[in-house]
Write an enzyme that holds these catalytic residues in place. Structure first.
Site, PDB file in Angstrom:
ATOM      1  N   ARG A 112       6.440   7.856   9.680  1.00  0.00           N
ATOM      2  CA  ARG A 112       7.629   8.243  10.461  1.00  0.00           C
ATOM      3  C   ARG A 112       8.908   7.744   9.800  1.00  0.00           C
ATOM      4  O   ARG A 112       9.912   8.445   9.747  1.00  0.00           O
ATOM      5  CB  ARG A 112       7.524   7.695  11.897  1.00  0.00           C
ATOM      6  N   ASN A 155      -8.150   6.353  10.424  1.00  0.00           N
ATOM      7  CA  ASN A 155      -7.341   6.755   9.267  1.00  0.00           C
ATOM      8  C   ASN A 155      -8.148   7.576   8.249  1.00  0.00           C
ATOM      9  O   ASN A 155      -7.567   8.281   7.427  1.00  0.00           O
ATOM     10  CB  ASN A 155      -6.701   5.538   8.588  1.00  0.00           C
ATOM     11  N   ASP A 191       2.180   0.037  10.965  1.00  0.00           N
ATOM     12  CA  ASP A 191       2.397   1.311  11.654  1.00  0.00           C
ATOM     13  C   ASP A 191       3.795   1.826  11.322  1.00  0.00           C
ATOM     14  O   ASP A 191       4.693   1.034  11.061  1.00  0.00           O
ATOM     15  CB  ASP A 191       2.255   1.092  13.175  1.00  0.00           C
ATOM     16  N   ASN A 232       4.883   3.784   8.798  1.00  0.00           N
ATOM     17  CA  ASN A 232       5.275   4.092   7.412  1.00  0.00           C
ATOM     18  C   ASN A 232       5.663   5.560   7.265  1.00  0.00           C
ATOM     19  O   ASN A 232       6.680   5.890   6.649  1.00  0.00           O
ATOM     20  CB  ASN A 232       4.113   3.827   6.438  1.00  0.00           C
TER      21      ASN A 232
HETATM   22  C1  FPP Z   1       0.824   2.691   8.856  1.00  0.00           C
HETATM   23  O1  FPP Z   1       1.733   3.731   8.867  1.00  0.00           O
HETATM   24  C2  FPP Z   1       0.222   2.483   7.515  1.00  0.00           C
HETATM   25  C3  FPP Z   1      -1.069   2.727   7.198  1.00  0.00           C
HETATM   26  C4  FPP Z   1      -2.034   3.265   8.186  1.00  0.00           C
HETATM   27  C5  FPP Z   1      -1.595   2.461   5.832  1.00  0.00           C
HETATM   28  C6  FPP Z   1      -1.132   1.169   5.238  1.00  0.00           C
HETATM   29  C7  FPP Z   1      -1.839   0.864   3.954  1.00  0.00           C
HETATM   30  C8  FPP Z   1      -1.252   0.723   2.748  1.00  0.00           C
HETATM   31  C9  FPP Z   1       0.230   0.855   2.556  1.00  0.00           C
HETATM   32  C10 FPP Z   1      -2.123   0.456   1.559  1.00  0.00           C
HETATM   33  C11 FPP Z   1      -1.806  -0.855   0.906  1.00  0.00           C
HETATM   34  C12 FPP Z   1      -2.112  -1.959   1.857  1.00  0.00           C
HETATM   35  C13 FPP Z   1      -2.003  -3.265   1.597  1.00  0.00           C
HETATM   36  C14 FPP Z   1      -2.338  -4.218   2.693  1.00  0.00           C
HETATM   37  C15 FPP Z   1      -1.578  -3.798   0.295  1.00  0.00           C
HETATM   38  P1  FPP Z   1       1.301   5.177   9.373  1.00  0.00           P
HETATM   39  O2  FPP Z   1       0.804   5.949   8.219  1.00  0.00           O
HETATM   40  O3  FPP Z   1       0.346   5.040  10.522  1.00  0.00           O
HETATM   41  O4  FPP Z   1       2.673   5.760   9.825  1.00  0.00           O
HETATM   42  P2  FPP Z   1       2.983   6.658  11.110  1.00  0.00           P
HETATM   43  O5  FPP Z   1       2.583   5.823  12.293  1.00  0.00           O
HETATM   44  O6  FPP Z   1       4.440   6.858  11.006  1.00  0.00           O
HETATM   45  O7  FPP Z   1       2.188   7.905  10.956  1.00  0.00           O
END
Ligand code: FPP
Length: 140
Positions: free
Chosen positions: A17, A61, A13, A15
């Site tokens: 932000r 997502n 979670d 990424n």
């Molecule tokens: C969370 O941040 C991240 C995700 C929902 C996606 C993560 C998936 C990858 C990076 C793909 C590669 C994965 C692996 C396991 C190699 P968010 O986007 O929910 O951020 P936010 O909460 O700030 O909106």
């Protein structure tokens, strides 16, 4: 060290932000998220954790913009392909949970390749939760 859990689960979670705070695009955050995944997998294996579950992509997502979904799926394929030799070297088995039937065929086939290749590894199991949802878990 005697009281370490055998299973750690992490919900990925923040990424997006994190990237926005730096004035960058959300995809920049996901790229760095992969770096964190690499560090966590390495650290967990070194500590002797037996199961590491990463909640990476929920059913909600799928409602994100197509560009972001495509980029995440691409990143997933790229990371799996690149890291399979490292998983083999470190005796780590890959597994998935979630509704993986809903993943694009290219992602599913790459995952299957890595799952099959690492099936006999015994040091740690890395579980990727993909297209996960509590409702889906219960109904299935
Ligand atoms: C969370 O941040 C991240 C995700 C929902 C996606 C993560 C998936 C990858 C990076 C793909 C590669 C994965 C692996 C396991 C190699 P968010 O986007 O929910 O951020 P936010 O909460 O700030 O909106």
């Amino acid at each position: 060290m005697q009281r370490l859990p055998s299973h750690i689960a992490i919900i990925m979670d923040g990424n997006g932000r994190w990237a926005k705070e730096k004035g960058e695009d959300r995809l920049y955050g996901h790229l760095h998220g992969v770096e964190s995944v690499r560090n966590i997998v390495e650290g967990a294996a070194e500590l002797g954790i037996k199961y590491l579950t990463l909640y990476a992509f929920s059913t909600e997502n799928w409602n994100r913009p197509k560009l972001e979904i495509d980029a995440l799926m691409h990143l997933l394929v790229q990371t799996i392909t690149k890291e399979t030799p490292k998983l083999m070297q470190n005796n780590i088995r890959l597994a998935t949970i979630g509704n993986t039937d809903s993943l694009p065929p290219k992602v599913a086939s790459n995952l299957k390749k890595c799952i099959d290749k690492t099936a006999n590894n015994t040091r740690m199991t890395l579980v990727l939760a993909l297209s996960y949802s509590s409702r889906w878990e219960i109904t299935n």
